[in-house]
Design a protein around this motif. Structure first.
Motif, short mmCIF file in Angstrom:
data_model
loop_
_atom_site.label_atom_id
_atom_site.label_comp_id
_atom_site.label_asym_id
_atom_site.label_seq_id
_atom_site.Cartn_x
_atom_site.Cartn_y
_atom_site.Cartn_z
N UNK A 1 0.84 -1.21 0.00
CA UNK A 1 0.00 0.00 0.00
C UNK A 1 0.87 1.25 0.00
N UNK A 2 1.96 1.24 0.80
CA UNK A 2 2.84 2.41 0.86
C UNK A 2 3.51 2.63 -0.50
N UNK A 3 3.88 1.53 -1.17
CA UNK A 3 4.52 1.66 -2.50
C UNK A 3 3.53 2.27 -3.49
N UNK A 4 2.29 1.76 -3.49
CA UNK A 4 1.28 2.28 -4.42
C UNK A 4 0.95 3.75 -4.10
N UNK A 5 0.91 4.06 -2.80
CA UNK A 5 0.62 5.43 -2.36
C UNK A 5 1.74 6.37 -2.82
N UNK A 6 2.99 5.97 -2.59
CA UNK A 6 4.14 6.79 -3.02
C UNK A 6 4.11 6.98 -4.53
N UNK A 7 3.86 5.87 -5.23
CA UNK A 7 3.90 5.92 -6.69
C UNK A 7 2.83 6.88 -7.22
N UNK A 8 1.64 6.82 -6.63
CA UNK A 8 0.57 7.71 -7.09
C UNK A 8 0.90 9.17 -6.80
N UNK A 9 1.48 9.41 -5.61
CA UNK A 9 1.85 10.77 -5.25
C UNK A 9 2.94 11.29 -6.21
N UNK A 10 3.85 10.42 -6.58
CA UNK A 10 5.00 10.83 -7.39
C UNK A 10 4.67 10.93 -8.87
N UNK A 11 3.88 9.96 -9.37
CA UNK A 11 3.66 9.90 -10.83
C UNK A 11 2.21 10.12 -11.25
N UNK A 12 1.31 10.22 -10.27
CA UNK A 12 -0.08 10.50 -10.60
C UNK A 12 -0.82 9.33 -11.24
#
Ligand SMILES: *Cc1c(COP(=O)(O)O)cnc(C)c1O
Length: 388
Positions: free
Chosen positions: A77-88
């Motif tokens: 979940x943290x990876x997906x959350x970071x990825x969405x924050x970073x790359x939209x």
């Protein structure tokens, strides 16, 4: 009994740096204080708050048992959350994200998930050696894509012969790039995705250096091209971003079938990442970009010291927008190895000959700035005293 080693091991390419290692030991034996700019392994310590998170997590006995194969739900979940924050772009942490024991593990294992004996794998030259090793272990045939300076160190897809394309199963890309330090804009990934969909090739992108960037440059992800979900997987690593190379933590995300197939390989060969390390990874990703900004500032100041000194010496190079490498052209009269030997013997500075990353790396040497800043200053002083 006579031991017979498998041909996939016997046929691995020879270790190219044996001569250089010997020369290094000789120079050190003479008492020279050698500065190693050969290996890309951050000298900066992992940020304190991440180490503290590991300590806290290690006190909880529930982390002492086998972890989940695909990674803890909290880490994914943290990876997906970071990825969405970073790359939209949003990914389902349960189905489209898989934790890795460092991205090298996932990169090597991915070929086992998709490559059949006889398939061609398109591999950048020069490039990270693991793409080739994974391909060979899976029985695939590497086809090397030259990365040339005049193309910004990106491959020319149009130059691949049709008979190679017919057998091609997988394409590896890596931007920001090791060893050339090249970086790309999103239109390059759009071209790569079009090419892969047209020829039914799986696209694997290694994004290990995505956060080591300078001067406002933001490196793109292949999934910012919407069609990439049909054909691609992307490998991320906490190693360079958070100076955590020894911790072994990364993740893959992308096309659900590709992530699932990689997970099946892993279920059969490993048992996941220590859960306390994953917990520290959650803390690191959620805190992004706090520590990363300072890390990049330090690397940038080192690049600003090194690049002008190399240019004055006659090594053509640029200060990169990303990665912690300088990829410098070897001047006339030298090869990659002979220049590396000259740096070692006359300046006590270890650099990596470009030829170690593939045939097209000949004519270049790679400097890594992952040594303390005062050592970079010392290396610069010695380089300025060199004559080529
Ligand atoms: C450092 C590096 C990696 C990441 O390795 P980890 O296994 O995550 O530590 C992947 N690809 C390239 C090109 C690298 O240089």
């Amino acid at each position: 009994m006579e031991i017979s080693i498998a041909s996939r091991i016997r046929n691995l390419p020879p270790y190219l740096f044996a001569d250089l290692d010997r020369a290094r030991r000789e120079v050190q034996a003479r008492g020279v204080d050698v500065i190693s700019m050969g290996i890309g392994d951050p000298d900066l310590p992992t940020p304190r708050f991440i180490v503290e998170a590991l300590k806290r997590a290690a006190d909880d006995p529930k982390v002492y048992r086998y972890p989940d194969y695909q990674g803890s739900s909290r880490f994914r979940c943290a990876a997906a959350r970071w990825y969405e924050r970073r790359f939209g772009v949003r990914f389902d942490p349960e189905r489209e994200v898989c934790a890795l024991i460092g991205s090298k593990e996932g990169i090597a294992n991915f070929s086992l998930a998709v490559v059949e004996p006889g398939d061609v794998v398109l591999i950048p030259d020069p490039g990270y050696p693991v793409y080739q090793a994974g391909c060979v272990f899976a029985g695939g045939t590497p086809y090397y894509l030259p990365l040339r300076k005049e193309n910004g160190f990106t491959p020319d897809f149009g130059a691949i012969p049709p008979e190679v394309l017919r057998r091609a199963k997988l394409l590896w890309l890596n931007y920001p790039n090791n060893p050339t330090a090249a970086s790309v804009e999103l239109d390059f990934f759009a071209e790569a995705v079009r090419f892969c969909l047209k020829h039914q090739i799986i696209l694997a992108h290694d994004a290990a250096y995505s956060e080591i960037t300078y001067d406002g440059y933001r490196s793109p992800s292949v999934f910012q091209v919407p069609e990439a979900r049909q054909c691609a997987i992307e490998f991320h690593s906490l190693s360079k971003t958070f100076s955590m190379t020894g911790w072994r933590l990364g993740f893959a995300l992308g096309n659900v079938e590709l992530v699932d197939a990689l997970g099946k390989v892993k279920t059969n060969v490993d048992s996941g990442v220590f859960e306390a390390v994953q917990e520290a990874g959650v803390v690191a990703l959620d805190a992004y970009p706090s520590s990363v900004k300072e890390t990049c500032e330090i690397y940038r100041s080192r690049l600003e010291m090194l690049v002008p000194a190399l240019k004055r010496l006659g090594l053509e190079c640029e200060r990169p927008r990303a990665t912690f490498y300088v990829w410098a052209a070897v001047p006339e009269g030298y090869t990659s190895v002979s220049l590396a030997l000259k740096f070692l013997e006359q300046a006590g500075v270890v650099v990596t000959p470009g030829s170690g990353f593939g045939r097209c790396g000949e004519g270049f040497v790679r400097f890594s700035i992952t040594v303390p800043t005062e050592r970079i200053e010392e290396a610069v002083r010695r380089i300025e005293a060199l004559k080529l």
